[in-house]
Every structure is written in C-alpha cells, then in structure tokens.
Scaffold this motif. Structure first.
Motif, PDB file in Angstrom:
ATOM      1  N   CYS A  79      -4.186  10.195  -0.875  1.00 37.79           N
ATOM      2  CA  CYS A  79      -3.000   9.865  -0.090  1.00 37.79           C
ATOM      3  C   CYS A  79      -3.299  10.295   1.342  1.00 37.79           C
ATOM      4  N   SER A  80      -3.757   9.331   2.167  1.00 31.12           N
ATOM      5  CA  SER A  80      -4.254   9.630   3.511  1.00 31.12           C
ATOM      6  C   SER A  80      -3.135   9.466   4.531  1.00 31.12           C
ATOM      7  N   MET A  81      -2.568  10.568   4.980  1.00 35.42           N
ATOM      8  CA  MET A  81      -1.550  10.499   6.031  1.00 35.42           C
ATOM      9  C   MET A  81      -1.519  11.801   6.816  1.00 35.42           C
ATOM     10  N   GLY A  82      -1.231  11.677   8.098  1.00 36.46           N
ATOM     11  CA  GLY A  82      -1.168  12.819   8.990  1.00 36.46           C
ATOM     12  C   GLY A  82      -2.281  12.802  10.023  1.00 36.46           C
ATOM     13  N   MET A  83      -1.907  13.043  11.298  1.00 38.85           N
ATOM     14  CA  MET A  83      -2.845  13.098  12.404  1.00 38.85           C
ATOM     15  C   MET A  83      -2.554  14.404  13.179  1.00 38.85           C
ATOM     16  N   ALA A 119     -15.633  -6.152  -8.769  1.00 43.44           N
ATOM     17  CA  ALA A 119     -16.209  -5.003  -9.469  1.00 43.44           C
ATOM     18  C   ALA A 119     -16.903  -4.026  -8.530  1.00 43.44           C
ATOM     19  N   ASN A 120     -17.118  -4.409  -7.272  1.00 46.52           N
ATOM     20  CA  ASN A 120     -17.829  -3.532  -6.337  1.00 46.52           C
ATOM     21  C   ASN A 120     -16.912  -2.849  -5.321  1.00 46.52           C
ATOM     22  N   VAL A 121     -15.608  -2.928  -5.573  1.00 48.80           N
ATOM     23  CA  VAL A 121     -14.692  -2.107  -4.776  1.00 48.80           C
ATOM     24  C   VAL A 121     -13.855  -1.257  -5.718  1.00 48.80           C
ATOM     25  N   ARG A 122     -13.475  -0.087  -5.230  1.00 48.70           N
ATOM     26  CA  ARG A 122     -12.565   0.769  -5.991  1.00 48.70           C
ATOM     27  C   ARG A 122     -11.381   1.112  -5.102  1.00 48.70           C
ATOM     28  N   ILE A 123     -10.191   0.804  -5.572  1.00 48.48           N
ATOM     29  CA  ILE A 123      -8.988   1.167  -4.813  1.00 48.48           C
ATOM     30  C   ILE A 123      -8.648   2.614  -5.162  1.00 48.48           C
ATOM     31  N   CYS A 124      -8.761   3.495  -4.170  1.00 47.00           N
ATOM     32  CA  CYS A 124      -8.669   4.945  -4.412  1.00 47.00           C
ATOM     33  C   CYS A 124      -7.381   5.572  -3.911  1.00 47.00           C
ATOM     34  N   GLY A 125      -6.469   4.764  -3.368  1.00 50.96           N
ATOM     35  CA  GLY A 125      -5.213   5.345  -2.914  1.00 50.96           C
ATOM     36  C   GLY A 125      -4.587   4.575  -1.774  1.00 50.96           C
ATOM     37  N   LEU A 126      -3.712   5.260  -1.044  1.00 48.84           N
ATOM     38  CA  LEU A 126      -2.966   4.654   0.055  1.00 48.84           C
ATOM     39  C   LEU A 126      -3.183   5.438   1.348  1.00 48.84           C
ATOM     40  N   MET A 127      -3.019   4.713   2.457  1.00 48.63           N
ATOM     41  CA  MET A 127      -3.069   5.333   3.783  1.00 48.63           C
ATOM     42  C   MET A 127      -1.870   4.823   4.580  1.00 48.63           C
ATOM     43  N   GLY A 128      -1.343   5.685   5.465  1.00 43.61           N
ATOM     44  CA  GLY A 128      -0.242   5.222   6.301  1.00 43.61           C
ATOM     45  C   GLY A 128      -0.105   6.033   7.573  1.00 43.61           C
ATOM     46  N   MET A 129       0.588   5.437   8.528  1.00 44.74           N
ATOM     47  CA  MET A 129       0.874   6.113   9.796  1.00 44.74           C
ATOM     48  C   MET A 129       2.369   6.091  10.038  1.00 44.74           C
ATOM     49  N   ALA A 130       2.897   7.243  10.420  1.00 40.52           N
ATOM     50  CA  ALA A 130       4.336   7.335  10.676  1.00 40.52           C
ATOM     51  C   ALA A 130       4.654   6.820  12.078  1.00 40.52           C
ATOM     52  N   SER A 131       5.928   6.654  12.327  1.00 42.73           N
ATOM     53  CA  SER A 131       6.375   6.227  13.657  1.00 42.73           C
ATOM     54  C   SER A 131       5.914   7.215  14.721  1.00 42.73           C
ATOM     55  N   PHE A 132       5.699   6.695  15.919  1.00 44.30           N
ATOM     56  CA  PHE A 132       5.330   7.533  17.051  1.00 44.30           C
ATOM     57  C   PHE A 132       6.628   8.065  17.654  1.00 44.30           C
ATOM     58  N   THR A 133       7.078   9.215  17.192  1.00 46.76           N
ATOM     59  CA  THR A 133       8.366   9.759  17.642  1.00 46.76           C
ATOM     60  C   THR A 133       8.341  11.283  17.533  1.00 46.76           C
ATOM     61  N   ASP A 134       9.213  11.940  18.293  1.00 40.82           N
ATOM     62  CA  ASP A 134       9.352  13.395  18.200  1.00 40.82           C
ATOM     63  C   ASP A 134      10.274  13.788  17.056  1.00 40.82           C
ATOM     64  N   ASP A 135      10.934  12.814  16.451  1.00 36.07           N
ATOM     65  CA  ASP A 135      11.889  13.089  15.375  1.00 36.07           C
ATOM     66  C   ASP A 135      11.129  13.375  14.082  1.00 36.07           C
ATOM     67  N   MET A 136      10.827  14.668  13.860  1.00 34.56           N
ATOM     68  CA  MET A 136       9.997  15.039  12.710  1.00 34.56           C
ATOM     69  C   MET A 136      10.699  14.796  11.377  1.00 34.56           C
ATOM     70  N   GLU A 137      12.024  14.717  11.397  1.00 34.94           N
ATOM     71  CA  GLU A 137      12.740  14.381  10.159  1.00 34.94           C
ATOM     72  C   GLU A 137      12.436  12.948   9.746  1.00 34.94           C
ATOM     73  N   GLN A 138      12.434  12.065  10.736  1.00 35.00           N
ATOM     74  CA  GLN A 138      12.106  10.666  10.445  1.00 35.00           C
ATOM     75  C   GLN A 138      10.656  10.539   9.953  1.00 35.00           C
ATOM     76  N   VAL A 139       9.752  11.252  10.645  1.00 38.23           N
ATOM     77  CA  VAL A 139       8.341  11.225  10.263  1.00 38.23           C
ATOM     78  C   VAL A 139       8.178  11.703   8.815  1.00 38.23           C
ATOM     79  N   LYS A 140       8.856  12.790   8.498  1.00 44.30           N
ATOM     80  CA  LYS A 140       8.782  13.344   7.140  1.00 44.30           C
ATOM     81  C   LYS A 140       9.325  12.341   6.115  1.00 44.30           C
ATOM     82  N   ARG A 141      10.428  11.678   6.438  1.00 43.52           N
ATOM     83  CA  ARG A 141      11.002  10.665   5.532  1.00 43.52           C
ATOM     84  C   ARG A 141      10.000   9.544   5.271  1.00 43.52           C
TER      85      ARG A 141
END
Ligand SMILES: *Cc1c(COP(=O)(O)O)cnc(C)c1O
Length: 222
Positions: A192-196, A144-166
C-alpha cells in the motif's frame, strides 16, 4: 545535498513500523543516490524514464528502482530489464505492454495499480469502480509476466491533514477489501504505497507500508 541525519531517523522509524522507504531521487544527481546507497539505502524512486535510464548505468546493480511517475507504454521497454516495481499502472494497455516487455526480458515485473483519491482533476489513476472493472477484465494466465502487488495513491495537495487522512484511509480500506476478495490467497498483494515528504505521517497512520520521500532526504527540487 543529501540529509543523512534525516535519512537515518526516517529509516529507524519506518523499520520499527514495517514501512518501506523509497527515496525519491528525481532531478537529483547520481552522486546523491550513491551517497544514500553508501549509507545503506537500496530502494530509489524515479519519475522520468530518460533520467532513470541515464542514472541506472552509473549506479550499483543491486538498487531496487521504483518507477513512480506516469509511464507511457512506448517507454516501458527502456526500464523493463531492471525495474523493481512500477507504481502507477492505471490502464490495461499499459499493463499489457509491461507484460510483453517482461516476457521479452524473461522476467516478471511487479506493479501497483494507481488509485485516484485526491479532490483534484490533475492526477492520474483509477477510482474504485474503475479498478473493479480493470480487475474483472484482468486475465492472470494471459498476463503471466506481471504481478499486481497492491495499490498506490496520492492525496490532495492541501494543508488540511484531516482531508489527507480521509483520502489515505479510503485507499487503505479499498486495498484491504481487495486483499481479502480478488486477491485472497495471493500473498504478493501486500503493498500500500502512499505518503510523501509532506504527508507520510497521516499516510502511515492510515495503513501505508511504503512511502515515497524525496525532498526530506535530498532537499527541495529547483
Ligand atoms: C516527487 C514524488 C514524490 C516525492 O515527493 P516529495 O514531496 O519530494 O517527498 C512521491 N511520489 C511521487 C509520485 C512523486 O512524483
């Protein structure tokens, strides 16, 4: 050195888009954080418990401290009195410990579940099935003392921005699915925590509403 011009530009862009900017200050001195605070920034992200503990006492108490790194259960107690959002929860034991420490501090702690989306095996997090299993076993009345407020993620470390976007799109699609199923009627499930620094563009295009940016604001880390 803090780049106030970059901060100001990013802040204006993100405000217009409804995106929260978390300034990632890991390895940077408290004076850099104070400089951005004085400009108006309130959300700061740290990765290491010891470092956060040392900085927290030196800085204004209305800072929203985000813990964005891998968190060991035995260290939760040090940040539980004040942490604003824990981004990288990926196991039930950790969540139970956060709940316990939140209860001890007579507060509720907001968390995000870390979803694994990268095409690499060095990053922490859960895949879709693991998150589903995690949520199936989650008992809100016991935690009862935690609230799940969403998701976080990190994309692959790559220059391929299409893959990152996928990868970001995959996370956002699953986030939206959970928001309308498991978390239907739970307005707190909204982050929705993503992007650096290197990939906040595709992250926001894919639906991110919280980005974690370090080097663009504080310069590269040694
Ligand atoms: C360091 C870090 C960031 C910020 O990285 P930059 O490339 O400096 O913007 C974002 N998220 C996490 C989880 C990090 O560890």
């Amino acid at each position: 050195m803090v780049n106030l011009e970059a901060w100001s530009e990013l802040t204006n862009e993100f405000k217009a888009k409804g995106v929260t900017l978390v300034a990632v200050s890991k390895t940077k001195p408290a004076s850099d954080i104070q400089a951005l605070y004085d400009a108006g920034q309130r959300d700061f992200g740290e990765n290491y418990v010891q470092e956060l503990v040392e900085k927290e006492v030196l800085l204004p108490t209305d800072i929203h401290w985000h813990f964005i790194g891998h968190l060991q259960s035995n260290k939760v107690k040090y940040i539980a009195p004040y942490v604003h959002l824990i981004h990288a929860v990926d196991n039930t034991g950790l969540l139970a410990e956060i709940n316990k420490q939140a209860l001890k501090n007579n507060r509720t702690i907001d968390v995000l579940l870390q979803m694994y989306i990268a095409n690499e095996d060095t990053k922490f997090g859960m895949d879709e099935q693991e998150i589903k299993d995690f949520l199936q076993h989650f008992q809100p009345h016991v935690m009862a003392n935690v609230r799940i407020c969403g998701l976080m993620g990190m994309a692959s470390f790559t220059d391929d921005m299409e893959q990152v976007k996928r990868e970001f799109t995959q996370l956002h699609t699953f986030f939206s699915h959970l928001a309308t199923t498991c978390f239907a009627g739970k307005p707190e499930f909204k982050v929705c925590s993503m992007g650096m620094s290197s990939d906040y563009g595709p992250a926001i295009e894919a639906g991110s509403n919280m980005v974690r940016i370090g080097s663009l604001l504080f310069g590269s880390r040694a």
